[in-house]
Enzyme design. Structure first.
Site, PDB file in Angstrom:
ATOM      1  CE  LYS A  41      -3.221  -2.495   2.986  1.00  0.00           C
ATOM      2  NZ  LYS A  41      -3.587  -2.726   4.373  1.00  0.00           N
ATOM      3  N   GLY A  42       2.112   1.094   0.431  1.00  0.00           N
ATOM      4  CA  GLY A  42       2.988   2.236   0.682  1.00  0.00           C
ATOM      5  C   GLY A  42       3.232   3.132  -0.518  1.00  0.00           C
ATOM      6  CD  GLU A  97       8.310  -0.580  -3.026  1.00  0.00           C
ATOM      7  OE1 GLU A  97       7.744   0.201  -2.224  1.00  0.00           O
ATOM      8  OE2 GLU A  97       8.446  -1.788  -2.797  1.00  0.00           O
ATOM      9  CG  ASP A  98       6.813   2.458   0.428  1.00  0.00           C
ATOM     10  OD1 ASP A  98       7.565   1.641  -0.156  1.00  0.00           O
ATOM     11  OD2 ASP A  98       6.112   2.155   1.405  1.00  0.00           O
ATOM     12  CG  ASP A 101      14.806  -0.995   5.017  1.00  0.00           C
ATOM     13  OD1 ASP A 101      15.609  -0.147   5.439  1.00  0.00           O
ATOM     14  OD2 ASP A 101      14.365  -1.909   5.720  1.00  0.00           O
ATOM     15  CE  LYS A 129      14.544   2.937   6.063  1.00  0.00           C
ATOM     16  NZ  LYS A 129      14.107   2.414   7.385  1.00  0.00           N
ATOM     17  CG  PHE A 150      10.544   2.353  10.970  1.00  0.00           C
ATOM     18  CD1 PHE A 150      10.843   1.239  10.192  1.00  0.00           C
ATOM     19  CD2 PHE A 150       9.225   2.730  11.110  1.00  0.00           C
ATOM     20  CE1 PHE A 150       9.838   0.513   9.562  1.00  0.00           C
ATOM     21  CE2 PHE A 150       8.207   2.007  10.479  1.00  0.00           C
ATOM     22  CZ  PHE A 150       8.517   0.899   9.716  1.00  0.00           C
ATOM     23  CG  ASP A 157       2.724   0.651   7.385  1.00  0.00           C
ATOM     24  OD1 ASP A 157       3.544   0.482   6.461  1.00  0.00           O
ATOM     25  OD2 ASP A 157       2.391  -0.251   8.176  1.00  0.00           O
ATOM     26  NE  ARG A 163      -0.613   1.706   4.948  1.00  0.00           N
ATOM     27  CZ  ARG A 163       0.437   0.979   4.616  1.00  0.00           C
ATOM     28  NH1 ARG A 163       1.425   1.511   3.917  1.00  0.00           N
ATOM     29  NH2 ARG A 163       0.519  -0.287   4.983  1.00  0.00           N
TER      30      ARG A 163
HETATM   31  P1  IMP Z   1      12.998  -4.015   1.968  1.00  0.00           P
HETATM   32  O1  IMP Z   1      12.600  -5.325   1.365  1.00  0.00           O
HETATM   33  O2  IMP Z   1      13.797  -4.226   3.224  1.00  0.00           O
HETATM   34  O3  IMP Z   1      13.708  -3.084   1.008  1.00  0.00           O
HETATM   35  O4  IMP Z   1      11.679  -3.323   2.509  1.00  0.00           O
HETATM   36  C1  IMP Z   1      10.810  -2.763   1.646  1.00  0.00           C
HETATM   37  C2  IMP Z   1       9.486  -2.415   2.291  1.00  0.00           C
HETATM   38  O5  IMP Z   1       9.579  -2.337   3.709  1.00  0.00           O
HETATM   39  C3  IMP Z   1       9.066  -1.042   1.869  1.00  0.00           C
HETATM   40  O6  IMP Z   1       8.375  -1.061   0.653  1.00  0.00           O
HETATM   41  C4  IMP Z   1       8.205  -0.602   3.035  1.00  0.00           C
HETATM   42  O7  IMP Z   1       6.889  -1.065   2.852  1.00  0.00           O
HETATM   43  C5  IMP Z   1       8.848  -1.266   4.218  1.00  0.00           C
HETATM   44  N1  IMP Z   1       9.757  -0.342   4.934  1.00  0.00           N
HETATM   45  C6  IMP Z   1      11.110  -0.316   4.902  1.00  0.00           C
HETATM   46  N2  IMP Z   1      11.605   0.676   5.651  1.00  0.00           N
HETATM   47  C7  IMP Z   1      10.535   1.320   6.154  1.00  0.00           C
HETATM   48  C8  IMP Z   1      10.392   2.486   6.994  1.00  0.00           C
HETATM   49  O8  IMP Z   1      11.349   3.164   7.429  1.00  0.00           O
HETATM   50  N3  IMP Z   1       9.117   2.841   7.289  1.00  0.00           N
HETATM   51  C9  IMP Z   1       8.010   2.169   6.831  1.00  0.00           C
HETATM   52  N4  IMP Z   1       8.112   1.086   6.039  1.00  0.00           N
HETATM   53  C10 IMP Z   1       9.356   0.676   5.702  1.00  0.00           C
HETATM   54 MG    MG Z   2       6.584  -0.753  -0.028  1.00  0.00          MG
END
Ligand code: IMP
Ligand code: MG
Length: 176
Positions: A41-42, A97-98, A101, A129, A150, A157, A163
């Site tokens: 949803k992000g 994407e939002d 990470d 990040k 975070f 969220d 959100r």
């Molecule tokens: P990744 O697979 O670790 O890159 O995580 C990706 C997903 O984790 C993102 O699309 C977000 O939905 C969530 N996410 C990662 N970091 C944050 C944060 O700081 N705040 C909120 N959601 C996050």
């Molecule tokens: Mg996401």
């Protein structure tokens, strides 16, 4: 625990960054049909704002994937909660994407979509990040690189909350 949110990126800064990115995408996709895949949803707020800033047609597609539970760590497994409802073969696609990470979610998603043979496949993210990356993933468009904190707001969220904030904030937790 009391949750406190402090502004990291203001709505004005986000607006300016989105406008600049929209100009770049307009130029790069001149003469092409542009398809956005929103990662729910992000990604929804960023996708809508970016599409609104682009002065040409943008097709919307939605997918819901999950690699997160209610905590703050990525699981390394990609669950497809909702798939696209049409093929992307031969289309010029940008995954919107939002945040990137660890990069795990996007890497798995990108590989999966690449197998469906789009004409081109790029990635746009509001936030990155870089310090947290564990998997290499090409980010074509990024509005802001942020430190390892975070964040919530503008689609992001914490436990499904915050959100709808119109800025990006850092969430911190204190004993009550
Ligand atoms: P990744 O697979 O670790 O890159 O995580 C990706 C997903 O984790 C993102 O699309 C977000 O939905 C969530 N996410 C990662 N970091 C944050 C944060 O700081 N705040 C909120 N959601 C996050
Ligand atoms: Mg996401």
């Amino acid at each position: 625990m009391k949750e406190t949110i402090s502004v990291l990126i203001s709505k004005e800064e986000i607006h300016r960054a989105i406008q600049a990115l929209a100009r770049q995408i307009e130029t790069e996709y001149e003469g092409k049909e542009l398809h956005f895949i929103c990662v729910l949803k992000g990604g929804v707020t960023f996708m809508v704002e970016l599409a609104k800033a682009i002065r040409k047609n943008v097709y919307f597609h939605f997918m819901d994937v999950s690699s997160y539970g209610y905590g703050t760590e990525s699981s390394g497994n990609l669950k497809i909660l909702m798939d696209l409802d049409e093929p992307i073969a031969g289309k010029d696609v940008i995954i919107v994407e939002d945040i990137v990470d660890s990069g795990r979610t996007l890497k798995m998603l990108r590989d999966m979509l690449e197998n469906r043979n789009p004409a081109s496949l790029k990635i746009a993210t509001l936030l990155d990040k870089p310090q947290r990356r564990v998997t290499e993933v090409p980010i074509d468009y990024c509005c802001f690189q942020i430190p390892d904190e975070f964040v919530v707001g503008f689609g992001l969220d914490y436990a499904q909350k915050y959100r709808n904030l119109d800025y990006v904030g850092v969430i911190s937790f204190e004993e009550e």
